[in-house]
Every structure is written in C-alpha cells, then in structure tokens.
Design an enzyme around this catalytic site. Structure first.
Site, PDB file in Angstrom:
ATOM      1  N   GLU A   1      -6.427   8.979  17.748  1.00  0.00           N
ATOM      2  CA  GLU A   1      -6.489   9.764  17.002  1.00  0.00           C
ATOM      3  C   GLU A   1      -8.408  10.458  16.313  1.00  0.00           C
ATOM      4  OE1 GLU A   1      -3.683   9.599  18.257  1.00  0.00           O
ATOM      5  OE2 GLU A   1      -3.375  10.551  20.230  1.00  0.00           O
TER       6      GLU A   1
ATOM      7  N   GLN B   1       0.931  -1.381   0.048  1.00  0.00           N
ATOM      8  CA  GLN B   1      -0.071   0.052  -0.429  1.00  0.00           C
ATOM      9  C   GLN B   1       1.039   1.208  -0.229  1.00  0.00           C
ATOM     10  OE1 GLN B   1      -1.394   0.966   3.908  1.00  0.00           O
ATOM     11  NE2 GLN B   1      -3.064   1.706   3.041  1.00  0.00           N
TER      12      GLN B   1
ATOM     13  N   SER C   1       4.191  -1.171   4.203  1.00  0.00           N
ATOM     14  CA  SER C   1       4.808  -2.800   5.179  1.00  0.00           C
ATOM     15  C   SER C   1       4.790  -3.862   3.568  1.00  0.00           C
ATOM     16  CB  SER C   1       3.954  -2.766   5.502  1.00  0.00           C
ATOM     17  OG  SER C   1       3.562  -2.162   6.890  1.00  0.00           O
TER      18      SER C   1
ATOM     19  N   GLU D   1      -9.432  -2.433   5.777  1.00  0.00           N
ATOM     20  CA  GLU D   1      -7.722  -2.812   6.452  1.00  0.00           C
ATOM     21  C   GLU D   1      -8.004  -2.693   8.180  1.00  0.00           C
ATOM     22  OE1 GLU D   1      -5.097   1.208   6.275  1.00  0.00           O
ATOM     23  OE2 GLU D   1      -3.144  -0.997   7.464  1.00  0.00           O
TER      24      GLU D   1
ATOM     25  N   SER E   1       0.646   6.485   2.572  1.00  0.00           N
ATOM     26  CA  SER E   1       1.875   7.960   3.731  1.00  0.00           C
ATOM     27  C   SER E   1       2.926   8.423   2.421  1.00  0.00           C
ATOM     28  CB  SER E   1       2.119   7.164   4.914  1.00  0.00           C
ATOM     29  OG  SER E   1       1.033   6.243   5.801  1.00  0.00           O
TER      30      SER E   1
HETATM   31  C1  LIG Z   1       3.243  -0.737  11.507  1.00  0.00           C
HETATM   32  C2  LIG Z   1       2.750   0.464  10.645  1.00  0.00           C
HETATM   33  C3  LIG Z   1       2.678  -0.175   9.343  1.00  0.00           C
HETATM   34  C4  LIG Z   1       1.981   0.660   8.220  1.00  0.00           C
HETATM   35  N1  LIG Z   1       2.583   0.569   7.281  1.00  0.00           N
HETATM   36  C5  LIG Z   1       1.475   1.224   5.822  1.00  0.00           C
HETATM   37  C6  LIG Z   1       1.741   0.591   4.682  1.00  0.00           C
HETATM   38  O1  LIG Z   1       1.818  -0.597   4.810  1.00  0.00           O
HETATM   39  N2  LIG Z   1       0.928   2.145   3.719  1.00  0.00           N
HETATM   40  C7  LIG Z   1       0.807   2.861   4.161  1.00  0.00           C
HETATM   41  O2  LIG Z   1       0.811   4.024   3.418  1.00  0.00           O
HETATM   42  N3  LIG Z   1       1.001   4.285   5.385  1.00  0.00           N
HETATM   43  C8  LIG Z   1       1.762   2.736   6.387  1.00  0.00           C
HETATM   44  N4  LIG Z   1       1.356   3.061   7.806  1.00  0.00           N
HETATM   45  C9  LIG Z   1       1.396   4.643   8.396  1.00  0.00           C
HETATM   46  C10 LIG Z   1       0.485   4.465   8.839  1.00  0.00           C
HETATM   47  O3  LIG Z   1      -0.765   5.184   7.942  1.00  0.00           O
HETATM   48  C11 LIG Z   1       1.047   6.532   9.479  1.00  0.00           C
HETATM   49  O4  LIG Z   1       1.853   6.495   9.960  1.00  0.00           O
HETATM   50  C12 LIG Z   1      -0.563   6.921   9.875  1.00  0.00           C
HETATM   51  O5  LIG Z   1      -1.878   7.138   8.865  1.00  0.00           O
HETATM   52  C13 LIG Z   1      -0.086   8.289  10.631  1.00  0.00           C
HETATM   53  O6  LIG Z   1      -0.013   9.318   9.888  1.00  0.00           O
HETATM   54  P1  LIG Z   1       2.295   9.810  10.562  1.00  0.00           P
HETATM   55  O7  LIG Z   1       3.046   8.809  10.774  1.00  0.00           O
HETATM   56  O8  LIG Z   1       2.201  10.656   9.643  1.00  0.00           O
HETATM   57  O9  LIG Z   1       1.736  10.776  11.365  1.00  0.00           O
HETATM   58  P2  LIG Z   1       0.877  12.097  11.898  1.00  0.00           P
HETATM   59  O10 LIG Z   1      -0.264  12.201  10.496  1.00  0.00           O
HETATM   60  O11 LIG Z   1       1.867  13.073  11.737  1.00  0.00           O
HETATM   61  O12 LIG Z   1       0.326  12.315  13.258  1.00  0.00           O
HETATM   62  C14 LIG Z   1       1.206  12.877  14.090  1.00  0.00           C
HETATM   63  C15 LIG Z   1       0.313  12.879  15.558  1.00  0.00           C
HETATM   64  O13 LIG Z   1      -0.400  13.979  15.612  1.00  0.00           O
HETATM   65  C16 LIG Z   1      -2.514  13.517  15.563  1.00  0.00           C
HETATM   66  N5  LIG Z   1      -2.916  14.305  14.663  1.00  0.00           N
HETATM   67  C17 LIG Z   1      -2.664  14.123  12.845  1.00  0.00           C
HETATM   68  N6  LIG Z   1      -4.106  15.097  13.335  1.00  0.00           N
HETATM   69  C18 LIG Z   1      -4.654  15.135  13.771  1.00  0.00           C
HETATM   70  C19 LIG Z   1      -6.146  15.376  14.084  1.00  0.00           C
HETATM   71  N7  LIG Z   1      -6.766  16.066  12.752  1.00  0.00           N
HETATM   72  N8  LIG Z   1      -6.968  15.378  15.269  1.00  0.00           N
HETATM   73  C20 LIG Z   1      -6.095  14.707  16.377  1.00  0.00           C
HETATM   74  N9  LIG Z   1      -4.856  14.153  16.165  1.00  0.00           N
HETATM   75  C21 LIG Z   1      -4.210  14.275  15.041  1.00  0.00           C
HETATM   76  C22 LIG Z   1      -2.126  12.134  15.344  1.00  0.00           C
HETATM   77  O14 LIG Z   1      -3.030  11.279  15.797  1.00  0.00           O
HETATM   78  C23 LIG Z   1      -0.554  11.191  15.890  1.00  0.00           C
HETATM   79  O15 LIG Z   1      -0.795  10.982  16.881  1.00  0.00           O
HETATM   80  C24 LIG Z   1       2.010   1.976   9.040  1.00  0.00           C
HETATM   81  C25 LIG Z   1       2.387   2.848   9.889  1.00  0.00           C
HETATM   82  C26 LIG Z   1       3.074   1.894  11.322  1.00  0.00           C
HETATM   83  C27 LIG Z   1       3.003   2.026  12.049  1.00  0.00           C
END
Ligand SMILES: Cc1cc2nc3c(=O)[nH]c(=O)nc-3n(C[C@H](O)[C@H](O)[C@H](O)COP(=O)(O)OP(=O)(O)OC[C@H]3O[C@@H](n4cnc5c(N)ncnc54)[C@H](O)[C@@H]3O)c2cc1C
Length: 424
Positions: free
Chosen positions: A399, A157, A192, A275, A160
């Site tokens: 969140e 996928q 992943s 998912e 991100s």
């Molecule tokens: C084990 C694992 C596997 C993954 N696999 C994939 C994959 O295969 N493909 C893929 O595309 N992605 C993957 N991801 C990524 C995952 O989807 C993102 O990490 C996730 O969507 C959060 O995005 P970010 O890390 O950019 O955090 P951010 O979006 O930067 O968030 C940082 C913090 O701010 C908070 N926050 C942000 N916006 C808001 C809001 N509007 N209201 C309240 N709180 C908020 C969040 O909850 C978080 O605590 C994976 C992540 C993990 C941990």
C-alpha cells in the site's frame, strides 16, 4: 550503453582500479570465479540441488545457518580481495570506480556458477552501505565500507519500531547529546540479521520539538556495545532471521553519525530506495536458483500439459520476465516521473512475481507442499510459499509503495483525509 573498452588487461593484478569495459570485466570476473568455484562447491547451488529441504522467499537462517554465514563471509572476502565485491564503489573505500552494470555482472555470475547465497549480507551491503557511502564522513566511509564489503562485519537496519513501520517518521527512540557522544534509548523491531550484526543503522529522534520528519538523525550503532539487547523473533516459516532490539542508554560517538543532525529522513530514503531496488537481484527471492527449481518441478509433474496449470505457468513467466526487464533497464532510461520511484515499482513487480511462483508451486504440489514425505522438491517449497506474504511487508508495504508511485511518481493527488468525527 555499456562500454566495451577492452584496453585494460583484465589479468593484470596491478591494475584493478582503472576503467575496464563490461566485456573485459566479465571475462576477468568469470576467470576468477571459476578458479575458486571448487572451494565453495559444498555450500553452493550444486549442493543445494541435491538437497530437498530449502527454497526460501525471505531470509530464514534455519538449521545449519552458522555454516551458511561462515561460507558467505569467506566468499565475500575472496571477492573483495580480488576487486569484485563492489566494482562500482570508490577506490578509497575498496571499490574500483566502475559502473553499476559491473556490480550486476558479478551478481549474475555468482548465480550462474552456483555459488552460495549471501542473503545474510544483504542488509549491510544493500541498505546500510549505500546510505553510509552517500552521507557518511570520509573517515567513517573509509573505515566501515571496506569492512562491510569484505564481510569482516555484518550490518543491520534499525528503523522499524512497535509504533512506527509504515509511518516511519514516527520513530520515538531518542538520542540525547552528551559531550562527544549521544545516548540512545528505545526499542526497534523486525531487525533482520540483528543477531548476527556488528553494526546497526539506527534512525532515531534527536529533536522532539522539531517537525516530525525534521527531528530525526541517523547513527551507526555498535551492536556489541553495552545496553544493546537482541531477542530473536520466530516466524511462521519456522526460521528466526529477525529480532527485537532494545537500546538502553547506548553510547554512540558523534563520529558515528551518518549525515547531519536532523537529516536522518534523507539518509533513510537512500537506504530504502536501495533496498527496494536490489530486492529484484539474484540474491533476492526471484533468483535463478528458484526459477531453475520451479521449471524442474513443472516438468517433473508435467504441469505444462495440464490446461489448468498452463495459464498459471504463463502468468508466472510473464511476471518474472517483466520484473527482470525492469530491473535491467539502464540507469537514466526510466521515464521522467518514475525515475525517483523506480525502487517502489521494482518492489511491486518483485512481489507480483513471488506471488505467482508461490501460487504455482502450491497449486501443482497440492498437499505435498506442506507434508514432508521425504520426496525431493516437494516440502522444500513450503518455506517459499509461507515466506511469500512477508515480502508484501518487508521494505515497506504494498500500500505504501502504491501511494509513493501514485503521488510522487504520477503526481496524483493524496487521498482525502477522513473527516474528523464530531461529537454527537
Ligand atoms: C521479512 C521482514 C523483514 C524486515 N526487516 C526489517 C529490518 O531489517 N529492519 C527494519 O527496520 N524493519 C524491518 N521490517 C519491518 C518492515 O519495514 C515493516 O513491517 C513495514 O514497514 C510495515 O510496518 P508495520 O509492520 O508497522 O505495519 P503498519 O505500518 O502498522 O501497517 C499495517 C497495515 O496498514 C497499512 N497502512 C499503513 N499506513 C497506510 C497508509 N498511509 N495508506 C495505506 N495503507 C497503510 C499497511 O500497508 C499495512 O497493511 C521487516 C519486515 C519483514 C516482513
């Protein structure tokens, strides 16, 4: 209610597509799985029961993972050839046109009978395939879906990006039309299984001038195509199951577009809903295998007799039971408002259950969970405990799930935006 129509002979190999009741289907599936169980004994639960080295909350693919991948693919091919890989799928794409309860029968039996985990297939089967099935052209569906469900290919996928996670609609990876193709450039992250994948479901921006959600389109990218670079990322658990993916002028045929131009957000919604829902299944972190190990651990350490651990055990059982009960609700039985957000509710119940399991394991084991003294079922839990926090992030953070449930499910107002800061 599940049908109990037994009129189709489950043993008739020429009749693998007609309607078949759940009970008859279970008998058919169990007979087949028992007949091949011996072939997978080396990689299944029986083997892992003897091992002390691995209880994971998220996919890890540490040492020896090539073997795990090979065995999972072999198992998936056997399931597909026997008509058990995708019972609810359409017949022209390798399914049997049955219900989702039939899919669950196979998943349950695989767990009960101790078959090897298929965690590395999760993204392709539960994230990529549902979107392709719902939005792809007939030609693309017929070509890719059987290959995914047979594990001839593995999917990943590509959503991100370094600047777009929770705010997924902010993706900046660009796709520019060039004749019958599109040229993709940008960077994805946290992918992943990207290092194993043959195809990636890529959410990209095709119209930067359109409204944020409207300028997105979904493509299936050949992960071996020129211009695709995959770099593994090491996790705090020690494994490296996810990656950075760089797309540098990658040529993708328009025929590999999933859904209309500008409809990528809707297609992404299908993937994300699936998912979140399927993370509660037997291939997810709260599998029967993990629970079996946890119960054995609690018994061995006589934790139930300890007044400190007793309430913790009760909380863990309650959290797991609540998750299971919600996951097994028949389609259509969610309340009106919550039906569209059931994936988010299930994901929250799953993360609560994982936290309770991890806390209980860490509490009863103490430092033995983190120092490897060679004792079975001790250090083995470190991977689960260290991997649990990732589940609050993967598939959309807690969140964001709570926002979705509150606003789209319960109709609560959006929180007020912070007032703009005025210059002094
Ligand atoms: C084990 C694992 C596997 C993954 N696999 C994939 C994959 O295969 N493909 C893929 O595309 N992605 C993957 N991801 C990524 C995952 O989807 C993102 O990490 C996730 O969507 C959060 O995005 P970010 O890390 O950019 O955090 P951010 O979006 O930067 O968030 C940082 C913090 O701010 C908070 N926050 C942000 N916006 C808001 C809001 N509007 N209201 C309240 N709180 C908020 C969040 O909850 C978080 O605590 C994976 C992540 C993990 C941990």
């Amino acid at each position: 209610m599940p049908s109990t129509d037994d009129s189709t002979d489950p043993t008739d190999p020429t009749d693998s597509t007609g309607p078949v009741g759940v009970d008859a289907f279970r008998a058919e599936a169990e007979r087949f799985l028992r007949s091949i169980a011996g072939e997978f004994a080396d990689a299944g639960l029986a083997e892992r029961r003897r091992s002390s080295d691995r209880i994971a909350a998220v996919e890890e693919l540490g040492e020896g993972y090539e073997h795990q991948v090979k065995r999972a693919r072999e198992l998936q091919a056997r399931l597909f050839d026997a008509g058990l890989a995708w019972p609810s799928g359409p017949a022209d794409c390798g399914g049997r046109g049955l219900g989702r309860e039939h899919d669950r029968v196979v998943d349950d039996l695989l767990g009960e009978l101790g078959f090897p985990s298929r965690e590395m297939l999760f993204v392709g089967l539960h994230i990529v395939a549902p979107a392709l099935d719902a939005h792809g052209t007939t030609e693309l569906r017929r070509r890719i879906l059987p290959a995914l469900y047979r594990a001839d290919i593995i999917g990943c996928q590509l959503f991100s990006e370094p600047g777009a996670g929770s705010d997924l609609a902010g993706v900046t990876t660009r796709a520019v039309r060039d004749g019958d193709d599109w040229i993709l450039s940008g960077q994805k992250v946290w992918t992943s299984m990207g290092h194993l994948a043959d195809v990636g479901e890529a959410l990209v921006r095709t119209d930067p001038s359109a409204a944020k959600h409207g300028g997105l389109t979904m493509f299936l990218v050949d992960m071996r195509a020129p211009g695709v670079t995959v770099r593994p990322i090491r996790q705090m658990t020690g494994g490296s199951a996810f990656n950075e993916v760089f797309l540098d002028g990658v040529r993708v045929p328009d025929a590999h577009r999933v859904g209309g131009v500008g409809e990528g957000w809707r297609v992404a919604g299908t993937s994300l809903g699936s998912e979140r829902e399927t993370m509660t299944g037997d291939d997810g972190p709260v599998s029967p295998y993990v629970l079996e190990r946890l119960v054995a651990l609690a018994e061995r350490l006589k934790a139930a007799a300890d007044p400190v651990h007793r309430p913790q055990i009760a909380r863990t059982v309650a959290a797991v039971t609540a998750m299971r009960a919600a996951a097994e609700l028949p389609d259509g039985s969610w309340g009106h408002g919550l039906a569209p957000v059931s994936g988010s509710v299930l994901k929250m119940l799953m993360t609560r259950a994982v936290d309770e399991i991890a806390a209980l394991a860490a509490e009863v084991l103490g430092e033995d969970a983190f120092t490897d003294a060679g004792e079975p079922d001790t250090y083995a839990w470190s991977e689960f405990v260290l991997g649990a926090p990732a589940l609050h992030i993967a598939g959309g953070t807690d969140e964001i799930q709570l926002n979705i449930i509150a606003q789209r499910g319960l109709g609560l107002p959006r929180p007020p935006r912070p007032a703009a800061t005025r210059p002094a």
